[in-house]
Motif scaffolding. Sequence first.
Motif, PDB file in Angstrom:
ATOM      1  N   GLU A  63       0.829  -1.208   0.000  1.00 14.48           N
ATOM      2  CA  GLU A  63       0.000   0.000   0.000  1.00 14.48           C
ATOM      3  C   GLU A  63       0.859   1.253   0.000  1.00 14.48           C
ATOM      4  O   GLU A  63       0.518   2.236  -0.663  1.00 14.48           O
ATOM      5  N   GLN A 100      -5.666 -10.042   0.074  1.00 15.21           N
ATOM      6  CA  GLN A 100      -6.061  -9.265   1.240  1.00 15.21           C
ATOM      7  C   GLN A 100      -6.595  -7.898   0.809  1.00 15.21           C
ATOM      8  O   GLN A 100      -6.061  -7.260  -0.092  1.00 15.21           O
ATOM      9  N   ALA A 101      -7.671  -7.454   1.458  1.00 15.91           N
ATOM     10  CA  ALA A 101      -8.299  -6.171   1.115  1.00 15.91           C
ATOM     11  C   ALA A 101      -7.383  -5.003   1.493  1.00 15.91           C
ATOM     12  O   ALA A 101      -6.625  -5.075   2.453  1.00 15.91           O
ATOM     13  N   LEU A 102      -7.484  -3.940   0.729  1.00 15.00           N
ATOM     14  CA  LEU A 102      -6.725  -2.724   1.006  1.00 15.00           C
ATOM     15  C   LEU A 102      -7.313  -2.017   2.220  1.00 15.00           C
ATOM     16  O   LEU A 102      -8.519  -2.044   2.440  1.00 15.00           O
ATOM     17  N   GLU A 103      -6.452  -1.362   2.978  1.00 16.67           N
ATOM     18  CA  GLU A 103      -6.916  -0.684   4.188  1.00 16.67           C
ATOM     19  C   GLU A 103      -7.001   0.828   4.048  1.00 16.67           C
ATOM     20  O   GLU A 103      -7.812   1.464   4.699  1.00 16.67           O
ATOM     21  N   GLN A 108      -8.806   2.188  -1.296  1.00 13.37           N
ATOM     22  CA  GLN A 108     -10.104   1.517  -1.355  1.00 13.37           C
ATOM     23  C   GLN A 108     -10.982   2.172  -2.412  1.00 13.37           C
ATOM     24  O   GLN A 108     -11.655   1.492  -3.188  1.00 13.37           O
ATOM     25  N   THR A 114     -14.201  -4.182  -4.976  1.00 12.96           N
ATOM     26  CA  THR A 114     -13.410  -5.372  -4.635  1.00 12.96           C
ATOM     27  C   THR A 114     -12.386  -5.081  -3.546  1.00 12.96           C
ATOM     28  O   THR A 114     -12.033  -5.961  -2.785  1.00 12.96           O
ATOM     29  N   ARG A 115     -11.891  -3.853  -3.517  1.00 13.93           N
ATOM     30  CA  ARG A 115     -10.875  -3.416  -2.554  1.00 13.93           C
ATOM     31  C   ARG A 115      -9.627  -4.286  -2.598  1.00 13.93           C
ATOM     32  O   ARG A 115      -8.964  -4.496  -1.591  1.00 13.93           O
ATOM     33  N   ARG A 116      -9.308  -4.799  -3.779  1.00 13.86           N
ATOM     34  CA  ARG A 116      -8.120  -5.623  -3.953  1.00 13.86           C
ATOM     35  C   ARG A 116      -7.014  -4.804  -4.604  1.00 13.86           C
ATOM     36  O   ARG A 116      -7.271  -3.919  -5.416  1.00 13.86           O
ATOM     37  N   GLN A 119      -6.908  -4.805  -8.438  1.00 16.26           N
ATOM     38  CA  GLN A 119      -7.922  -3.941  -9.038  1.00 16.26           C
ATOM     39  C   GLN A 119      -7.513  -2.470  -8.947  1.00 16.26           C
ATOM     40  O   GLN A 119      -7.751  -1.698  -9.867  1.00 16.26           O
TER      41      GLN A 119
END
Length: 158
Positions: A63, A100-103, A108, A114-116, A119
């Motif tokens: 990130e 894992q999803a973005l924080e 986001q 999708t918060r990937r 993506q």
Amino acid sequence: DPPKLASYYAGAPPVEDGWRRVVNISRSPEVVEMLLTTLYKHPDPARVEACWARLREVPWTREDALMILLVLVDQQIFDPALLSKATELIEWNTFGMDAQALEHPVLQDLAGPTRRFQQAVTRLPLEHKVRLIMQDGFLREERPRGKREKVRVKERIK
């Protein structure tokens, strides 16, 4: 449209006193947050340079790499070392299996529902993708422009 980083940091509190000590002991996510707050809310060249110097030393998260790319493009900063480090992490994580999803809220929004990470990279604006691919290789020193001789077409053919 690229994320509007300034709007996310408009209400952020200033970095507290003793900021240099905090920057020097912080990990990359905290330094990136301090950098963004300093750039977009409380501009201070000394703090910005201290944050960039610390980011050159510490390892980044995926990130952090994406946020730093956004800042480099948004602020039109040309730093081959930072861009290379960001590109390496972005490429490695784009083709990795981490789902894992973005924080971070900026990322986001960039990634959509999708918060990937993959993506978010796919949805980067064209200018950001060009910086990743070209690695600032399109920058050249300005050459002085002199007058060109006017040559008639018939003379050029001879």
